[in-house]
Design an enzyme around this catalytic site. Structure first.
Site, mmCIF file in Angstrom:
data_model
loop_
_atom_site.group_PDB
_atom_site.id
_atom_site.type_symbol
_atom_site.label_atom_id
_atom_site.label_comp_id
_atom_site.label_asym_id
_atom_site.label_seq_id
_atom_site.Cartn_x
_atom_site.Cartn_y
_atom_site.Cartn_z
ATOM 1 N N PRO A 264 -5.772 6.041 -6.794
ATOM 2 C CA PRO A 264 -6.447 4.704 -6.991
ATOM 3 C C PRO A 264 -6.257 3.465 -6.047
ATOM 4 C CG PRO A 264 -5.205 4.614 -9.245
ATOM 5 C CD PRO A 264 -4.617 5.719 -8.743
ATOM 6 N N CYS A 265 -6.200 3.973 -4.888
ATOM 7 C CA CYS A 265 -6.054 2.719 -3.871
ATOM 8 C C CYS A 265 -6.990 1.471 -3.576
ATOM 9 C CB CYS A 265 -6.208 3.805 -2.162
ATOM 10 S SG CYS A 265 -7.260 4.732 -2.097
ATOM 11 N N HIS A 266 -7.638 2.501 -4.199
ATOM 12 C CA HIS A 266 -9.360 1.040 -4.404
ATOM 13 C C HIS A 266 -8.343 -0.178 -4.967
ATOM 14 C CE1 HIS A 266 -9.433 3.028 -8.316
ATOM 15 N NE2 HIS A 266 -10.481 2.357 -8.433
#
Length: 298
Positions: A264-266
């Site tokens: 989850p780099c978001h």
């Protein structure tokens, strides 16, 4: 403004279902509505205004939005401010948070959702020579998704603006020694699992195969250890990855993330609470964070 009655609004002649693979797919329309909400949240746009923005009747828009997001547009509006992002920002280490949640450590958080392994240094240098990678483009809640997997697990999930007839060149360069085979059956289960998670279903174990430098893999693992629904600042993520003095390198690792959403780099935002950039577009990042915030889960 949206009122309780808006949530129940229906039209007598609903439009036909949207085409998830076309220009009018649900994701694109919902993204447009969310962008409008974000830009005009202080004016509290109502249901009629949102429906007009995406070119649908009020009743059809409300049904489409609720079906896609699992909550009404009114509920979504409540989580589209920077205040929410700041409230979610981790002010303690991932380790402290996971212990407070009653788990033995960050690895337990990771174990609950996804399992992964990194390629060995030898495999990394060989650029996957002799490996067969099966791929296909499937519709996802966030537009077209390019899925690629080996027998050891999913190795790529990137979001596209439309379908493609061959793997992106960046993927071919990164895995230059591999044999690429288009195979919808081999990748469909990953797309279905992503859709199920976004629909609120309990996550099933997933296997990921990570190809990156030692630093990159540490950063990606730290991201997967984030507590559900939380966001983190770049500096805090660097600390969690054991690289507190290498914030710039951490940023590079985030940009190189090969498996969107599941790694989850978001969820990485600036310390000020601003969203910051995103490999697959800031609008898509806003949609992901808003959806997680509205549903209270990843």
């Amino acid at each position: 403004m949206l009122s309780p009655g808006d949530d129940m609004s229906e039209d007598s002649a609903p439009e036909p279902d949207t085409d998830r693979d076309g220009e009018g797919c649900d994701y694109q329309r919902v993204a447009r509505a969310i962008r409008h909400l974000a830009e005009h949240r202080r004016e509290q746009p109502g249901l009629a205004e949102l429906a007009r923005v995406v070119g649908l009747s009020e009743g059809h828009f409300q049904r489409m939005f609720t079906r896609w997001a699992g909550v009404s547009a009114k509920s979504f509006l409540q989580v589209l401010t920077l205040v929410d992002a700041k409230r979610l920002l981790l002010d303690r280490s991932v380790l402290a948070t996971s212990l407070d949640a009653g788990l033995s450590g960050p690895s337990r958080l990771h174990d609950l959702f996804v399992g992964c392994e990194a390629m060995t240094p030898g495999e990394y240098r060989a650029r996957a020579a002799g490996t067969t990678i099966r791929w296909e483009v499937h519709p996802t809640p966030f537009g077209h998704g390019f899925f690629a997997a080996t027998e050891r697990g999913l190795c790529s999930l990137v979001f596209l603006d439309g379908p493609v007839d061959e793997p992106p060149q960046t993927m071919r360069r990164s895995w230059s020694g591999a044999r690429w085979v288009r195979d919808a059956d081999a990748t469909r289960a990953y797309a279905e699992e992503l859709a199920a998670r976004m629909g609120g279903a309990a996550p099933r174990p997933l296997a990921l195969l990570l190809k990156g430098t030692s630093m990159q893999v540490r950063v990606w693992r730290a991201l997967m250890n984030l507590p559900a629904g939380r966001v983190v600042a770049y500096a805090d993520l660097a600390s969690a990855a054991g690289a507190s003095s290498a914030v710039r390198a951490v940023g590079t690792a985030i940009g190189a993330n090969p498996i969107g959403y599941l790694i989850p780099c978001h969820r990485v935002i600036r310390a000020s609470g601003a969203l910051g950039g995103y490999r697959w577009g800031e609008e898509r990042k806003r949609v992901m964070l808003a959806l997680e915030g509205a549903r209270g889960n990843p």
